[in-house]
Design a protein around this motif. Structure first.
Motif, PDB file in Angstrom:
ATOM      1  N   LEU A 211      18.268 -13.106 -12.842  1.00 53.27           N
ATOM      2  CA  LEU A 211      17.475 -13.090 -14.067  1.00 53.27           C
ATOM      3  C   LEU A 211      16.119 -12.434 -13.814  1.00 53.27           C
ATOM      4  O   LEU A 211      15.639 -11.640 -14.640  1.00 53.27           O
ATOM      5  CB  LEU A 211      17.281 -14.511 -14.585  1.00 53.27           C
ATOM      6  CG  LEU A 211      16.371 -14.668 -15.802  1.00 53.27           C
ATOM      7  CD1 LEU A 211      16.948 -13.953 -17.015  1.00 53.27           C
ATOM      8  CD2 LEU A 211      16.119 -16.141 -16.113  1.00 53.27           C
ATOM      9  N   ILE A 212      15.486 -12.759 -12.686  1.00 49.26           N
ATOM     10  CA  ILE A 212      14.186 -12.169 -12.349  1.00 49.26           C
ATOM     11  C   ILE A 212      14.286 -10.644 -12.325  1.00 49.26           C
ATOM     12  O   ILE A 212      13.457  -9.933 -12.914  1.00 49.26           O
ATOM     13  CB  ILE A 212      13.693 -12.701 -10.992  1.00 49.26           C
ATOM     14  CG1 ILE A 212      13.371 -14.192 -11.093  1.00 49.26           C
ATOM     15  CG2 ILE A 212      12.472 -11.923 -10.517  1.00 49.26           C
ATOM     16  CD1 ILE A 212      13.153 -14.863  -9.743  1.00 49.26           C
ATOM     17  N   SER A 213      15.300 -10.129 -11.650  1.00 47.94           N
ATOM     18  CA  SER A 213      15.466  -8.678 -11.550  1.00 47.94           C
ATOM     19  C   SER A 213      15.712  -8.059 -12.918  1.00 47.94           C
ATOM     20  O   SER A 213      15.196  -6.973 -13.226  1.00 47.94           O
ATOM     21  CB  SER A 213      16.615  -8.346 -10.592  1.00 47.94           C
ATOM     22  OG  SER A 213      16.337  -8.811  -9.280  1.00 47.94           O
ATOM     23  N   TYR A 214      16.490  -8.740 -13.751  1.00 50.60           N
ATOM     24  CA  TYR A 214      16.781  -8.194 -15.079  1.00 50.60           C
ATOM     25  C   TYR A 214      15.516  -8.129 -15.927  1.00 50.60           C
ATOM     26  O   TYR A 214      15.291  -7.173 -16.677  1.00 50.60           O
ATOM     27  CB  TYR A 214      17.835  -9.066 -15.776  1.00 50.60           C
ATOM     28  CG  TYR A 214      18.784  -8.294 -16.646  1.00 50.60           C
ATOM     29  CD1 TYR A 214      20.046  -7.932 -16.181  1.00 50.60           C
ATOM     30  CD2 TYR A 214      18.445  -7.893 -17.934  1.00 50.60           C
ATOM     31  CE1 TYR A 214      20.931  -7.206 -16.961  1.00 50.60           C
ATOM     32  CE2 TYR A 214      19.328  -7.171 -18.723  1.00 50.60           C
ATOM     33  CZ  TYR A 214      20.560  -6.830 -18.236  1.00 50.60           C
ATOM     34  OH  TYR A 214      21.430  -6.105 -19.018  1.00 50.60           O
ATOM     35  N   LEU A 215      14.666  -9.147 -15.816  1.00 55.36           N
ATOM     36  CA  LEU A 215      13.446  -9.187 -16.610  1.00 55.36           C
ATOM     37  C   LEU A 215      12.400  -8.194 -16.139  1.00 55.36           C
ATOM     38  O   LEU A 215      11.650  -7.627 -16.949  1.00 55.36           O
ATOM     39  CB  LEU A 215      12.842 -10.600 -16.565  1.00 55.36           C
ATOM     40  CG  LEU A 215      13.441 -11.657 -17.475  1.00 55.36           C
ATOM     41  CD1 LEU A 215      12.906 -13.025 -17.096  1.00 55.36           C
ATOM     42  CD2 LEU A 215      13.122 -11.350 -18.937  1.00 55.36           C
ATOM     43  N   LEU A 216      12.316  -7.965 -14.829  1.00 61.81           N
ATOM     44  CA  LEU A 216      11.195  -7.224 -14.268  1.00 61.81           C
ATOM     45  C   LEU A 216      11.499  -5.772 -13.928  1.00 61.81           C
ATOM     46  O   LEU A 216      10.571  -4.981 -13.748  1.00 61.81           O
ATOM     47  CB  LEU A 216      10.657  -7.946 -13.028  1.00 61.81           C
ATOM     48  CG  LEU A 216      10.088  -9.344 -13.283  1.00 61.81           C
ATOM     49  CD1 LEU A 216       9.575  -9.975 -12.003  1.00 61.81           C
ATOM     50  CD2 LEU A 216       8.974  -9.295 -14.319  1.00 61.81           C
ATOM     51  N   GLU A 217      12.765  -5.406 -13.814  1.00 55.44           N
ATOM     52  CA  GLU A 217      13.084  -3.988 -13.620  1.00 55.44           C
ATOM     53  C   GLU A 217      12.902  -3.252 -14.954  1.00 55.44           C
ATOM     54  O   GLU A 217      13.482  -3.642 -15.966  1.00 55.44           O
ATOM     55  CB  GLU A 217      14.515  -3.812 -13.116  1.00 55.44           C
ATOM     56  CG  GLU A 217      14.679  -3.994 -11.634  1.00 55.44           C
ATOM     57  CD  GLU A 217      13.913  -2.954 -10.820  1.00 55.44           C
ATOM     58  OE1 GLU A 217      13.807  -1.791 -11.261  1.00 55.44           O
ATOM     59  OE2 GLU A 217      13.419  -3.313  -9.745  1.00 55.44           O
ATOM     60  N   PRO A 218      12.132  -2.162 -14.980  1.00 55.51           N
ATOM     61  CA  PRO A 218      11.810  -1.525 -16.260  1.00 55.51           C
ATOM     62  C   PRO A 218      12.958  -0.789 -16.924  1.00 55.51           C
ATOM     63  O   PRO A 218      12.855  -0.431 -18.100  1.00 55.51           O
ATOM     64  CB  PRO A 218      10.687  -0.550 -15.884  1.00 55.51           C
ATOM     65  CG  PRO A 218      10.883  -0.268 -14.433  1.00 55.51           C
ATOM     66  CD  PRO A 218      11.413  -1.545 -13.852  1.00 55.51           C
ATOM     67  N   GLU A 219      14.062  -0.554 -16.203  1.00 59.42           N
ATOM     68  CA  GLU A 219      15.143   0.250 -16.769  1.00 59.42           C
ATOM     69  C   GLU A 219      16.339  -0.567 -17.255  1.00 59.42           C
ATOM     70  O   GLU A 219      17.326   0.023 -17.700  1.00 59.42           O
ATOM     71  CB  GLU A 219      15.602   1.283 -15.738  1.00 59.42           C
ATOM     72  CG  GLU A 219      14.538   2.312 -15.388  1.00 59.42           C
ATOM     73  CD  GLU A 219      15.048   3.345 -14.403  1.00 59.42           C
ATOM     74  OE1 GLU A 219      15.405   4.443 -14.840  1.00 59.42           O
ATOM     75  OE2 GLU A 219      15.099   3.029 -13.198  1.00 59.42           O
ATOM     76  N   THR A 220      16.299  -1.892 -17.152  1.00 58.35           N
ATOM     77  CA  THR A 220      17.391  -2.670 -17.738  1.00 58.35           C
ATOM     78  C   THR A 220      17.282  -2.629 -19.264  1.00 58.35           C
ATOM     79  O   THR A 220      16.273  -2.189 -19.815  1.00 58.35           O
ATOM     80  CB  THR A 220      17.359  -4.132 -17.254  1.00 58.35           C
ATOM     81  OG1 THR A 220      16.155  -4.754 -17.723  1.00 58.35           O
ATOM     82  CG2 THR A 220      17.425  -4.209 -15.736  1.00 58.35           C
TER      83      THR A 220
END
Length: 582
Positions: free
Chosen positions: A484-493
Motif C-alpha cells: 500500500l505504501i508503494s502504491y500511494l507514494l510512487e508517482p506513476e501508479t
C-alpha cells in the motif's frame, strides 16, 4: 397472498436458523425474525430501525454477540460493528491471539444495494443458534450491518455528501470508511474481508471478484479463485442456481465476451489485498432470470428479492465454512503475506518491483451465459467466450526501501497514519543520496468525488544528494503494508497521493500547448489587447513554462544510510465530522 415457493423458502431459512439450537429459550418464540421474513421478502429493503432492532435483539439473546459503536453518520445515525465469537473477545488483540480466522462482512456501502445486509442477519442467527454454530470454534465473525445508513434509508447509492464511499478507501474522507479502516482493519487485521453489493448479470444469482490488481500479494490474489469461489459455485448449483465472476458481457476490440471492472486501489477489494487481507467482492444480479437444471427461466418480479438475498446467504455460508475448515491455512497465508511485504521493503530484489502499469487480458475461453435481446425480451445462451479477468503487468519500477517527504506536504502524514502506516520524522539535518523524480507534465483528468483527479504525464528519475532538514518525514516500506505504501507514494501508479490532490501545493497542472500556457499567464487579460512585441514576449515565457520540470515531493531511498529518526505519534485523535451533541 405469499407464493407457496416464498413461504416455503422463508420457512426453510427460519428453521435453518433455529435448528440444533442449544438455547434454553423456546427458539420459535424467542429468536428474532428479520423484517424480510415478516414481510415475505416483498416490502423492499429493510429500513434502518428494524435492521438495528434485529441486531440488538440478537445481542440481548446471546453472550456470543456484542455490538460496538464506531462513529455516527452525517445524519447522526449510529454506525456499529457486530462481533460474533464463541469465547468472549474483549478487544482485537484477543481475537488475533486466538489464532482463529477473522472474517469481516461489510454490507451495503451503496445504500441501494441491500441484499447483503439482509443475508447477514440470517447468517448471524445461524452462527449463534443454528447450523453454523460450529464455525465459531475456528472463526471470529465481524459484521458491519450497514456501511451507508444515510443512503440506505432513501435507497441511494451515495452517502449524504453525494459521494460513492466505495471509492474512498485511499483518501478516507467519509466518516464511515474512515471508521472501518482505523477501527476495524487496522485493529482487527481481518484475514478475510467480504464486501456485499448488487451487480453482475443474470442469470447468475451471485457474482464475485477477488483482488485482481497485480500490485497486491500474488498468493493472496490467487487464493479465493483456487479455493473459495469454486466452492461457492458448487453450493449455488446444489440449490438450482449458478454463479460466475463479476461483472458481465463486454465487447473489446470488436470481440464479445465477459469482463471485469477497473481495479484501482480506491476500491475495497483492491485495497484489502494491498493490506494483506483476502478481499472478496460479492455482487448480486437482478435475479430476473436464473439457471435451473441446465436451462434459464424467468423469475416473477415478486420473488426476485428473495433469490438475491438467498444468493448472498449461500456465498457467505460458504466463506464461513471455509474459514472454519481452513483456519490454519488461511492464517498462515495472511501472516506470510505480511512478512513478504516487510522483507521486500527491507531488502528489495528484482522480483519485488512496484507495479505502475498493467493491462486487462483474457484468462481464456470459457462457457458463460451470455445475454442477447432488449429489455424484458432478453434471452440467455451458453457460449464459449473470452473472459477478461486477468491483469498482466506492463511495467514495474524497483521497490524503494523508503520515501523521504518534505514538510511542505505534511498534510499527508495524518492520512498515512490513519492507514496504519508508520511514519518517522528526521530529528537532525542530514544529507542523503536519493532517487528523485522530475515531472515532465501534470494533467487534470476528471472531476470525481469532489476532486479534480491529477496525474504526472511523464517523469525523469535521477540520483542526487539531497540536504534533508530536521522536520522532514521518512516512510519505510519495510512494513506489513509495504504494498500500500508503494502504491500511494510512487508517482506513476493509477491511485496515489498525486491523484487525490495531496501534492497540489507543490505540483501545478501544466498546459498542454503553448496557447494554453499563454492564456494561463494572461489570466483575465485579452490577448488582443497586447502589442505584437508583448505577444512575442508572452509566447517566449509560455514556451519556457512548457519546458519547465517540477520536482515530485516523494523521494526514494534505495540503499541503507544513517538517519536520525523519531516515530511520529498523534497529538490527539478525533472523528472528522463529530460535534458536541446535547
Amino acid at each position: 397472498m405469499p407464493s407457496p415457493f416464498l413461504r416455503a423458502a422463508s420457512a426453510a431459512l427460519v428453521l435453518a436458523a433455529i435448528g440444533g439450537s442449544a438455547s434454553p429459550l423456546d427458539a420459535q418464540q424467542a429468536l428474532p425474525r428479520t423484517f424480510q421474513e415478516e414481510n415475505d421478502f416483498k416490502a423492499g429493503p429493510t429500513p434502518y430501525e428494524p435492521l438495528m432492532k434485529f441486531w440488538y435483539e440478537l445481542d440481548r439473546l446471546s453472550d456470543e454477540v456484542s455490538i460496538r459503536p464506531l462513529t455516527r453518520t452525517l445524519l447522526d445515525r449510529p454506525f456499529t460493528l457486530v462481533t460474533i465469537a464463541r469465547e468472549p473477545i474483549a478487544n482485537p488483540q484477543d481475537a488475533i491471539r486466538s489464532g482463529k480466522t477473522i472474517v469481516l462482512i461489510a454490507n451495503a456501502v451503496h445504500g441501494n444495494e441491500p441484499a447483503g445486509k439482509e443475508a447477514s442477519q440470517l447468517i448471524a442467527r445461524d452462527l449463534v443458534f443454528g447450523d453454523l454454530k460450529h464455525v465459531l470454534d475456528s472463526a471470529i465473525v465481524l459484521i458491519v450491518p450497514l456501511i451507508n445508513p444515510d443512503g440506505g434509508e432513501v435507497r441511494r447509492r451515495t452517502n449524504e455528501e453525494g459521494f460513492d464511499m466505495n471509492r474512498d478507501w485511499l483518501k478516507l474522507e467519509s466518516q464511515e470508511i474512515h471508521a472501518i479502516v482505523t477501527q476495524i482493519l487496522n485493529e482487527w487485521t481481518p484475514d478475510i474481508h467480504v464486501d456485499t453489493h448488487h451487480g453482475g448479470s443474470a442469470p447468475y444469482t451471485l457474482t464475485w471478484q477477488g483482488t485482481l490488481n497485480p500490485a497486491a500479494d500474488r498468493q493472496l490474489r490467487e487464493y479465493p479463485y483456487r479455493t473459495v469461489f469454486p466452492a461457492i459455485r458448487r453450493a449455488l448449483q446444489a440449490e438450482g442456481y449458478d454463479g460466475f465472476d463479476y461483472s458481465g458481457a463486454q465487447t473489446r476490440d470488436g470481440v464479445r465476451g465477459w469482463g471485469s471492472t477497473s481495479v484501482e486501489a480506491r476500491k475495497h477489494h483492491v485495497y484489502t489485498g494491498l493490506i494483506n487481507s483476502i478481499g472478496m467482492l460479492f455482487e448480486t444480479p437482478s435475479s430476473s432470470h436464473r439457471v435451473r437444471n441446465g436451462r434459464v427461466e424467468a423469475i416473477p418480479q415478486p420473488e426476485r428479492y428473495f433469490h438475491q438475498v438467498r444468493g448472498q446467504v449461500i456465498g457467505l455460508r460458504t466463506v464461513l465454512q471455509h474459514a472454519h475448515a481452513k483456519r490454519g491455512e488461511i492464517r498462515t497465508l495472511t501472516n506470510a503475506s505480511r512478512q513478504r511485504a516487510i522483507r521486500a521493503g527491507a531488502n528489495p530484489t528484482a522480483n519485488d518491483g512496484v507495479v505502475v502499469d498493467y493491462t486487462l487480458v483474457s484468462r481464456g475461453t470459457e462457457p458463460v451465459w451470455m445475454p442477447s435481446g432488449p429489455g424484458q425480451d432478453v434471452t440467455y445462451t451458453l457460449q464459449n467466450v473470452p473472459v477478461w479477468l486477468k491483469y498482466d503487468v506492463v511495467r514495474t519500477v524497483p521497490r524503494a526501501r523508503g520515501y523521504v517527504l518534505p514538510a511542505s506536504i505534511a498534510k499527508v502524514v495524518p492520512l498515512l497514519m490513519e492507514h496504519g502506516i508508520q511514519v518517522h520524522r528526521f530529528t537532525a539535518p542530514t544529507t542523503l543520496e536519493l532517487e528523485v523524480y522530475d515531472a515532465l507534465g501534470v494533467e487534470r483528468r476528471e472531476y470525481f468525488q469532489g476532486h479534480y483527479l491529477q496525474a504526472v504525464t511523464g517523469v525523469e528519475k535521477k540520483t542526487e544528494s539531497i540536504a534533508v532538514p530536521a522536520g522532514w518525514y521518512y516512510i519505510s516500506t519495510a512494513q506489513a503494508k509495504g504494498n500500500l505504501i508503494s502504491y500511494l507514494l510512487e508517482p506513476e501508479t493509477d491511485d496515489n497521493l498525486i491523484t487525490w490532490n495531496y501534492t497540489d501545493n507543490v505540483l501545478r497542472v501544466t498546459p498542454t500547448n503553448v496557447e494554453e500556457a499563454m492564456q494561463a499567464l494572461l489570466g483575465d487579460t485579452d490577448l488582443n489587447s497586447l502589442t505584437p512585441e508583448q505577444q512575442a514576449q508572452l509566447r517566449t515565457r509560455a514556451e519556457a513554462m512548457m519546458r519547465q520540470k517540477q520536482r515530485v515531493p516523494m523521494m526514494r531511498v534505495v540503499k541503507p544510510q544513517p538517519m536520525s529518526l523519531l516515530e511520529v505519534t498523534s497529538f490527539n485523535e478525533f472523528n472528522r465530522t463529530r460535534y458536541y451533541q446535547p
